[in-house]
Design a protein around this motif. Sequence first.
Motif, mmCIF file in Angstrom:
data_model
loop_
_atom_site.group_PDB
_atom_site.id
_atom_site.type_symbol
_atom_site.label_atom_id
_atom_site.label_comp_id
_atom_site.label_asym_id
_atom_site.label_seq_id
_atom_site.Cartn_x
_atom_site.Cartn_y
_atom_site.Cartn_z
ATOM 1 N N GLU A 1 0.815 -1.214 0.000
ATOM 2 C CA GLU A 1 0.000 0.000 0.000
ATOM 3 C C GLU A 1 0.850 1.265 0.000
ATOM 4 N N VAL A 2 2.095 1.160 0.447
ATOM 5 C CA VAL A 2 2.954 2.327 0.515
ATOM 6 C C VAL A 2 3.192 2.926 -0.873
ATOM 7 N N TRP A 3 3.087 2.094 -1.911
ATOM 8 C CA TRP A 3 3.315 2.597 -3.272
ATOM 9 C C TRP A 3 2.152 3.442 -3.772
ATOM 10 N N ASP A 4 0.992 3.377 -3.079
ATOM 11 C CA ASP A 4 -0.152 4.198 -3.467
ATOM 12 C C ASP A 4 -0.074 5.607 -2.884
ATOM 13 N N VAL A 5 0.825 5.817 -1.931
ATOM 14 C CA VAL A 5 1.000 7.154 -1.352
ATOM 15 C C VAL A 5 1.515 8.089 -2.432
ATOM 16 N N GLN A 6 0.926 9.283 -2.489
ATOM 17 C CA GLN A 6 1.272 10.213 -3.557
ATOM 18 C C GLN A 6 2.526 11.007 -3.221
ATOM 19 N N LEU A 7 3.480 10.950 -4.117
ATOM 20 C CA LEU A 7 4.695 11.740 -3.997
ATOM 21 C C LEU A 7 4.370 13.219 -4.143
ATOM 22 N N VAL A 8 3.620 13.525 -5.171
ATOM 23 C CA VAL A 8 3.001 14.832 -5.378
ATOM 24 C C VAL A 8 1.577 14.545 -5.823
ATOM 25 N N PRO A 9 0.663 15.501 -5.758
ATOM 26 C CA PRO A 9 -0.722 15.232 -6.141
ATOM 27 C C PRO A 9 -0.832 14.600 -7.530
ATOM 28 N N GLY A 10 -1.448 13.426 -7.576
ATOM 29 C CA GLY A 10 -1.649 12.731 -8.843
ATOM 30 C C GLY A 10 -0.500 11.829 -9.261
ATOM 31 N N VAL A 11 0.594 11.827 -8.483
ATOM 32 C CA VAL A 11 1.764 11.025 -8.849
ATOM 33 C C VAL A 11 2.142 10.140 -7.659
ATOM 34 N N PRO A 12 1.652 8.890 -7.622
ATOM 35 C CA PRO A 12 1.996 7.997 -6.505
ATOM 36 C C PRO A 12 3.419 7.476 -6.617
ATOM 37 N N TRP A 13 3.903 6.909 -5.529
ATOM 38 C CA TRP A 13 5.259 6.363 -5.492
ATOM 39 C C TRP A 13 5.445 5.217 -6.469
ATOM 40 N N LYS A 14 4.346 4.548 -6.852
ATOM 41 C CA LYS A 14 4.470 3.400 -7.753
ATOM 42 C C LYS A 14 4.986 3.798 -9.134
#
Length: 383
Positions: free
Chosen positions: A209-222
Amino acid sequence: MGRPTCLPARLSVWLQGPLSAEQLRRLREHRYTSLGQSVLDAALQPWWEWLLCFVPLHIAPNALTLLGLFANAVSTLGLIATCPGARETAPHWLYACCSLCLLVYQSLDALDGKQARRTGTASPLGELFDHGCDAVSTVFLAVGVCVAVRLGSHPALTLFLCCIGNLLFYCAHWHAYVSGTLRFGRLDVTEVQFAIMGFHSISFVFGPEVWDVQLVPGVPWKFLPVLLVAVAFLYTLNYNLPAVWGRKFSKAGTGTFLPGIPLAIGMTMAIVVASCSPGSVLRSQPCLFCLMLGLNVAKLATLLVVCQMTMSPICVLDSAFFSPTLLLINILLGCPIPESTALLTAIVISSMDLFLYSFRLCRQISYFLHISIFTLPYTDGAR
């Protein structure tokens, strides 16, 4: 009229192998040449030398190669079985298992050549077996990382990452086909493998689930693995393609861009199937679809390695295109066969095509060079 050839006779001719007498002669004369060494390859040499001390002298190098491929394939297939849509969450221990098995594969892949030199059994068959297993393993690496970061929620990016992952291997051997030398950059396959181990380890420790966290709005870590693989691909092109562009002919006497034709055909067919599928097979079965594509590219990559080692022109049309052709025909006919069933059938066909070609090839070379594939001619120590 002559009597028709009986089936056993035809089977015997088929089992003789795909190489001509001239190709076999050139294969005997082939000598492996490589240029360069990546940062991690240089740093890991002491580790590999230490591991080699625990490998018995009677173990054949090809057995090490196959064991590494088996570990990588089984762990990834377990992950795919748990997360077929590359959107689900697998038991955390599976991510750790994939990371560990990738380390096992990477180590054994480095040890097989050292074991061959240690026992005096280095041969063109060993080089071909090694690169063929690497081509197949690349397929599982690409699909495995898609599952680890739950990239299935973005089907186009899933297909993109798997395509780029397979292109990395193919382009390296495209350069070797043209120049006769396999070239390694400062950042190469070992670095990519350790990055993938890192992705699996992050999913193990923090959960996918950590890869679903957004690095910036609209851009997840995945999206990070996709970016890193794309950068690795551009880096590979930067140090491989100039040598291709700078030559008019390959070592086989063909045009330097000939290997790009079967690759373009295979990739285009896969994209057309994904785009035209009425049931959106790429979205519903991303892992299976990418496995089929990867197995077909692995077959083409194996053909390219063979043509490079025998200095022969690569055939533009191959049986690797049979399975995507069946999927296209099924779509054009309105999907009389359910797409999930057709896709599973295509994977079986692709797997059998690759296995049978590899079996015939290794058997033919083994007989021609009078060497065994999985046993050594002696067990009384190194030469």
